[in-house]
Motif scaffolding. Sequence first.
Motif, mmCIF file in Angstrom:
data_model
loop_
_atom_site.group_PDB
_atom_site.id
_atom_site.type_symbol
_atom_site.label_atom_id
_atom_site.label_comp_id
_atom_site.label_asym_id
_atom_site.label_seq_id
_atom_site.Cartn_x
_atom_site.Cartn_y
_atom_site.Cartn_z
ATOM 1 N N PHE A 1 0.852 -1.190 0.000
ATOM 2 C CA PHE A 1 0.000 0.000 0.000
ATOM 3 C C PHE A 1 0.891 1.244 0.000
ATOM 4 O O PHE A 1 2.026 1.206 0.489
ATOM 5 C CB PHE A 1 -0.911 0.019 1.232
ATOM 6 N N GLU A 2 0.361 2.315 -0.565
ATOM 7 C CA GLU A 2 1.066 3.598 -0.576
ATOM 8 C C GLU A 2 0.311 4.580 0.298
ATOM 9 O O GLU A 2 -0.892 4.778 0.139
ATOM 10 C CB GLU A 2 1.179 4.145 -1.994
ATOM 11 N N TYR A 3 1.036 5.206 1.224
ATOM 12 C CA TYR A 3 0.468 6.175 2.151
ATOM 13 C C TYR A 3 1.249 7.472 1.991
ATOM 14 O O TYR A 3 2.466 7.505 2.214
ATOM 15 C CB TYR A 3 0.596 5.649 3.580
ATOM 16 N N SER A 4 0.583 8.529 1.571
ATOM 17 C CA SER A 4 1.286 9.779 1.279
ATOM 18 C C SER A 4 0.686 10.948 2.051
ATOM 19 O O SER A 4 -0.510 10.976 2.350
ATOM 20 C CB SER A 4 1.263 10.084 -0.217
ATOM 21 N N ASN A 5 1.546 11.904 2.355
ATOM 22 C CA ASN A 5 1.156 13.145 3.027
ATOM 23 C C ASN A 5 1.784 14.289 2.242
ATOM 24 O O ASN A 5 2.997 14.465 2.256
ATOM 25 C CB ASN A 5 1.646 13.137 4.476
ATOM 26 N N GLN A 6 0.939 15.039 1.551
ATOM 27 C CA GLN A 6 1.411 16.159 0.730
ATOM 28 C C GLN A 6 0.968 17.464 1.384
ATOM 29 O O GLN A 6 -0.228 17.742 1.478
ATOM 30 C CB GLN A 6 0.835 16.067 -0.693
ATOM 31 N N THR A 7 1.943 18.247 1.862
ATOM 32 C CA THR A 7 1.639 19.503 2.545
ATOM 33 C C THR A 7 2.112 20.680 1.702
ATOM 34 O O THR A 7 3.278 20.730 1.304
ATOM 35 C CB THR A 7 2.319 19.552 3.928
ATOM 36 N N LYS A 8 1.195 21.602 1.441
ATOM 37 C CA LYS A 8 1.514 22.785 0.638
ATOM 38 C C LYS A 8 1.391 24.040 1.499
ATOM 39 O O LYS A 8 0.388 24.238 2.181
ATOM 40 C CB LYS A 8 0.567 22.893 -0.561
ATOM 41 N N GLY A 9 2.425 24.867 1.455
ATOM 42 C CA GLY A 9 2.386 26.135 2.173
ATOM 43 C C GLY A 9 1.533 27.156 1.427
ATOM 44 O O GLY A 9 1.883 27.568 0.319
ATOM 45 N N THR A 10 0.416 27.535 2.008
ATOM 46 C CA THR A 10 -0.501 28.455 1.340
ATOM 47 C C THR A 10 -0.693 29.754 2.105
ATOM 48 O O THR A 10 -1.405 30.646 1.641
ATOM 49 C CB THR A 10 -1.879 27.797 1.140
ATOM 50 N N SER A 11 -0.071 29.871 3.283
ATOM 51 C CA SER A 11 -0.246 31.074 4.104
ATOM 52 C C SER A 11 1.084 31.494 4.705
ATOM 53 O O SER A 11 1.995 30.680 4.886
ATOM 54 C CB SER A 11 -1.248 30.811 5.238
ATOM 55 N N GLY A 12 1.199 32.784 5.010
ATOM 56 C CA GLY A 12 2.343 33.306 5.738
ATOM 57 C C GLY A 12 3.670 33.071 5.045
ATOM 58 O O GLY A 12 3.787 33.071 3.815
ATOM 59 N N LEU A 13 4.701 32.847 5.862
ATOM 60 C CA LEU A 13 6.051 32.677 5.348
ATOM 61 C C LEU A 13 6.165 31.457 4.450
ATOM 62 O O LEU A 13 6.914 31.471 3.469
ATOM 63 C CB LEU A 13 7.036 32.562 6.518
ATOM 64 N N ALA A 14 5.412 30.391 4.767
ATOM 65 C CA ALA A 14 5.466 29.177 3.948
ATOM 66 C C ALA A 14 5.031 29.460 2.519
ATOM 67 O O ALA A 14 5.614 28.940 1.558
ATOM 68 C CB ALA A 14 4.576 28.094 4.557
ATOM 69 N N ALA A 15 4.016 30.305 2.354
ATOM 70 C CA ALA A 15 3.569 30.665 1.010
ATOM 71 C C ALA A 15 4.602 31.532 0.307
ATOM 72 O O ALA A 15 4.878 31.362 -0.887
ATOM 73 C CB ALA A 15 2.229 31.388 1.087
ATOM 74 N N MET A 16 5.215 32.463 1.052
ATOM 75 C CA MET A 16 6.226 33.341 0.465
ATOM 76 C C MET A 16 7.437 32.552 -0.040
ATOM 77 O O MET A 16 8.009 32.865 -1.083
ATOM 78 C CB MET A 16 6.685 34.378 1.491
ATOM 79 N N LEU A 17 7.796 31.496 0.709
ATOM 80 C CA LEU A 17 8.966 30.702 0.341
ATOM 81 C C LEU A 17 8.625 29.559 -0.605
ATOM 82 O O LEU A 17 9.518 28.846 -1.057
ATOM 83 C CB LEU A 17 9.616 30.129 1.609
ATOM 84 N N GLY A 18 7.327 29.392 -0.879
ATOM 85 C CA GLY A 18 6.922 28.290 -1.741
ATOM 86 C C GLY A 18 7.244 26.942 -1.131
ATOM 87 O O GLY A 18 7.636 26.003 -1.828
ATOM 88 N N ALA A 19 7.082 26.827 0.200
ATOM 89 C CA ALA A 19 7.480 25.616 0.909
ATOM 90 C C ALA A 19 6.445 24.514 0.734
ATOM 91 O O ALA A 19 5.253 24.711 1.006
ATOM 92 C CB ALA A 19 7.673 25.916 2.392
ATOM 93 N N ASN A 20 6.898 23.350 0.269
ATOM 94 C CA ASN A 20 6.049 22.179 0.121
ATOM 95 C C ASN A 20 6.785 20.968 0.673
ATOM 96 O O ASN A 20 7.992 20.821 0.480
ATOM 97 C CB ASN A 20 5.704 21.947 -1.356
ATOM 98 N N VAL A 21 6.051 20.100 1.358
ATOM 99 C CA VAL A 21 6.626 18.882 1.919
ATOM 100 C C VAL A 21 5.860 17.685 1.384
ATOM 101 O O VAL A 21 4.625 17.669 1.392
ATOM 102 C CB VAL A 21 6.567 18.878 3.459
ATOM 103 N N SER A 22 6.598 16.703 0.914
ATOM 104 C CA SER A 22 6.004 15.463 0.414
ATOM 105 C C SER A 22 6.577 14.283 1.186
ATOM 106 O O SER A 22 7.798 14.151 1.311
ATOM 107 C CB SER A 22 6.305 15.302 -1.079
ATOM 108 N N GLU A 23 5.706 13.446 1.731
ATOM 109 C CA GLU A 23 6.113 12.213 2.403
ATOM 110 C C GLU A 23 5.337 11.052 1.787
ATOM 111 O O GLU A 23 4.104 11.081 1.752
ATOM 112 C CB GLU A 23 5.835 12.279 3.898
ATOM 113 N N THR A 24 6.053 10.043 1.314
ATOM 114 C CA THR A 24 5.415 8.891 0.677
ATOM 115 C C THR A 24 5.989 7.606 1.247
ATOM 116 O O THR A 24 7.205 7.423 1.273
ATOM 117 C CB THR A 24 5.619 8.912 -0.846
ATOM 118 N N SER A 25 5.100 6.745 1.726
ATOM 119 C CA SER A 25 5.499 5.481 2.323
ATOM 120 C C SER A 25 4.924 4.315 1.528
ATOM 121 O O SER A 25 3.813 4.401 0.990
ATOM 122 C CB SER A 25 4.993 5.378 3.769
#
Length: 233
Positions: A58-82
């Motif tokens: 099975f594949e379990y993924s967590n995709q987090t996108k920065g849409t507010s504040g500093l995270a949005a300014m830096l275009g910060a995105n985190v991807s975790e896939t198991s």
Amino acid sequence: MTTRTLLRAGLALALALPAAAFAADVPQSFTATYQVSKGGDPLGEATVTLKPAGGGQFEYSNQTKGTSGLAAMLGANVSETSRFTWAGQVPQAVSYHYQLDAAIKSKTRDLAVQGGTVQVQDNKKSFTYSAVPGMVERNTLPLALGVALRSGQKDLALPVAVKQEVENQKFKVSATEKVTVPAGSFEAVRVDRTDADRGFNAWYVPAKYPVPVKLAQKDGGDMTMELVKFEGR
């Protein structure tokens, strides 16, 4: 007999039982959407997905996108896939990939289980250590807790593969509390990590969802996730 020996014996028994005996007790697929905050300030949104990957995995993924504040300014995105296999009611680790992309830095971590060995590549550093039956990793840990709670467990011990070793992490149902998140208001059980002061708290409604309706973790940046929507079974 040590706690670790007992844990291994129990997990070995679970591995020996037919997979069909647990098929009705573990989730097969779902998508959960969360709003994410850091230190109380909006940060972005996360989409957690479970789906079959073929070959019993099975594949379990967590995709987090920065849409507010500093995270949005830096275009910060985190991807975790198991990738994992259900070993009884435990999502036993096969592999894990972490990717952080932002304007000022990037980071990767890869974990792979090969036979009885765990191989970790953390940016440019490499680590190798022995695997443990029934071992999970940081991404699938909340799912493992949710499935265990659904089966009625209150005190939990899980071997968790981290960067340089396997940690025997312990968790306990500490209270039943009313929790209000974007998905609604719930009477939820609160689970706390008890073997270390890591500031891990998660609120579950086990009869309804296999993942937490709220998760707060100080280790890694005082992050909070609150459920917005859940689709699946």
